[in-house]
Design an enzyme around this catalytic site. Structure first.
Site, PDB file in Angstrom:
ATOM      1  N   CYS A   1       0.841  -1.246   0.003  1.00  0.00           N
ATOM      2  CA  CYS A   1      -0.034   0.036  -0.134  1.00  0.00           C
ATOM      3  C   CYS A   1       0.959   1.392   0.026  1.00  0.00           C
ATOM      4  CB  CYS A   1      -1.119   0.195   0.990  1.00  0.00           C
ATOM      5  SG  CYS A   1      -2.282   1.282   0.930  1.00  0.00           S
TER       6      CYS A   1
ATOM      7  N   CYS B   1      -5.485   2.051  -5.159  1.00  0.00           N
ATOM      8  CA  CYS B   1      -5.221   2.687  -4.139  1.00  0.00           C
ATOM      9  C   CYS B   1      -6.272   3.881  -3.651  1.00  0.00           C
ATOM     10  CB  CYS B   1      -3.942   3.045  -4.014  1.00  0.00           C
ATOM     11  SG  CYS B   1      -3.039   4.012  -2.673  1.00  0.00           S
TER      12      CYS B   1
END
EC number: 1.8.5.8
Length: 450
Positions: free
Chosen positions: A201, A379
């Site tokens: 991430c 994301c």
């Protein structure tokens, strides 16, 4: 400590949350169960290494392919966490307790849970060895071991977390310390870091910066805060469209971004962070902090680094389109532990799971894999307590968006998706092997929703 849920309350948010609660009650009847691992066999048709998002979702899919009694998961952890929500936990918008469930509750019913750690892979003999000394053989192997956090590669860590003013959203042990540091902030430098390694991430290190800035504004501390993002990278984000939007936010909110700066030491007793200039190796800078959020260096799990299945950098060496191992045709990889050239996110794992399911099913039939993974990943860039930019892109860093509107804009609906819908889909769809990425989302959301 009281979460900041009130900051995102309102009729739309309440209606959205209500619908999720109703859905949870309906799906709750389908909760997963697992039998004891005491009777574990020594051979399985499909052996899955790792009980994270990739491992659990693939075990569920393989159960439907070959039967539960022919599938096993090797995983030592007693609890399974939905880690994407930790960004909001670190900012006080969610409770840590909501992010985890017992591992036993997410392993597909009937699938064997081998509660131990794998210490050696021997693909030439189609077997693995565990820390208990047991050898387990397989016909097909799925490697889903995730990524390793290497806090110790920063001098002064992890022991530095024993001091106040420092936290990290990447660990269950330190995420609440981020929220405590945020609450205790008085005045001075608030520093956020991005390491000189691959990370899971990649947007998370800056998400907490935007949330902290919003918190300082809400609490009247913004004028006393100097917010600094020190990143080892040369850009704020790898996709130009979203990078441009983030640069506007950075300028509007008066945030300082320093590129090619890598955190190498934390002097927690003195509240000092030491950074190396990657453009001038050996040149360092010491910055004092009132708050420090650390994104740790990361690497492939140690068990993979010297394994025959790994590439030169230690990642599982798979074909980027089929997720089949390049050397061992009965070995496959999914998620953060692979060398797939895309961002390491839960959304990527969801997309990969559908492709890998199809790949394995064809190989089981002695057919050539046809469906190809395009590198899709997502994301949700949290830019405030009620705003998200939803970045979606492919292997070529080109936007690959789901919705018919400009996703580079901050939106409340995308925040609600991040904070409430995605956890719901994760626990009730993805881990059960029924969600393979954005195609499902297009069915969930009405076109034109904004």
């Amino acid at each position: 400590m009281t979460p900041l849920a009130a900051m995102v309350s309102g009729p739309r948010a309440q209606l959205f949350a209500c619908s999720l609660r109703l859905g949870t009650q309906q799906i709750g009847l389908l909760q997963l169960h697992t039998r004891s691992s005491l009777a574990a066999k020594n051979h399985y048709e499909v052996l899955v290494l790792g009980g994270g998002s990739g491992g659990i979702s693939m075990a569920a899919r393989m159960k439907r392919r070959v039967g539960a009694e022919n599938v096993a998961i090797v995983e030592p952890s007693e609890r399974h966490f939905y880690q994407p929500i930790w960004t909001l936990v670190g900012a006080g918008a969610k409770q840590l307790s909501a992010s985890g469930r017992p591992t036993a509750s997410v392993i597909p019913s009937g699938v064997e849970w081998i509660k131990t750690r794998v210490v050696e892979l021997d693909p030439n003999k189609n077997c693995v060895r565990t820390d208990s000394g047991k050898e387990i053989s397989y016909k097909y192997l799925i490697i889903a071991l995730g990524i390793q956090l290497d806090y110790e590669k920063i001098k002064g860590l992890p022991e530095g977390f024993d001091h106040p003013k420092i936290g990290s959203n990447y660990s269950v042990k330190t995420v609440e310390k981020t929220w405590k540091a945020l609450q205790d902030f008085k005045e001075g430098n608030a520093i956020f870091t991005f390491p000189n390694t691959p990370v899971k991430c990649a947007g998370a290190p800056q998400k907490i910066m935007y949330l902290s800035e919003a918190y300082f504004r809400k609490t009247g501390k913004r004028s006393k805060a100097n917010i600094i993002f020190n990143t080892s990278l040369g850009t704020i984000f790898g996709v130009k469209k979203y990078a441009a939007a983030l640069q506007e936010i950075i300028q509007e909110r008066n945030l300082t971004v320093n590129y090619k700066q890598n955190l190498i030491e934390v002097r927690a007793d003195r509240q000092e962070a030491v950074f190396e200039n990657l453009d001038k190796p050996g040149e360092t800078q010491v910055i004092s902090y009132e708050m420090l959020h650390v994104t740790p260096p990361m690497s492939s799990p140690d068990v993979l680094k010297t394994s025959p299945v790994a590439d030169a950098a230690g990642w599982v060496d798979v074909d980027k389109e089929t997720l089949q191992h390049k050397k061992y045709p009965n070995v496959f990889g999914i998620g953060d532990c692979t060398n797939l050239p895309t961002s390491k996110t839960a959304a990527a794992v969801a997309a990969q799971s559908g492709i890998l399911d199809r790949t394995i099913s064809l190989i089981m039939k002695n057919q050539k894999p046809m469906k190809k993974y395009d590198g899709y990943t997502s994301c949700p860039l949290v830019t405030g307590y009620n705003r998200v930019i939803l970045a979606e892109f492919d292997y070529n860093a080109q936007p690959l968006e789901t919705f018919p509107f400009d996703q580079s804009r901050e939106r409340l609906t995308m925040y609600l998706m991040k904070a409430d819908l995605m956890p719901f889909l994760y626990w009730n769809m993805m881990l059960r092997g029924y969600w393979g990425g954005p195609a499902f989302l297009r069915k969930v959301f009405h076109l034109g929703m904004s």
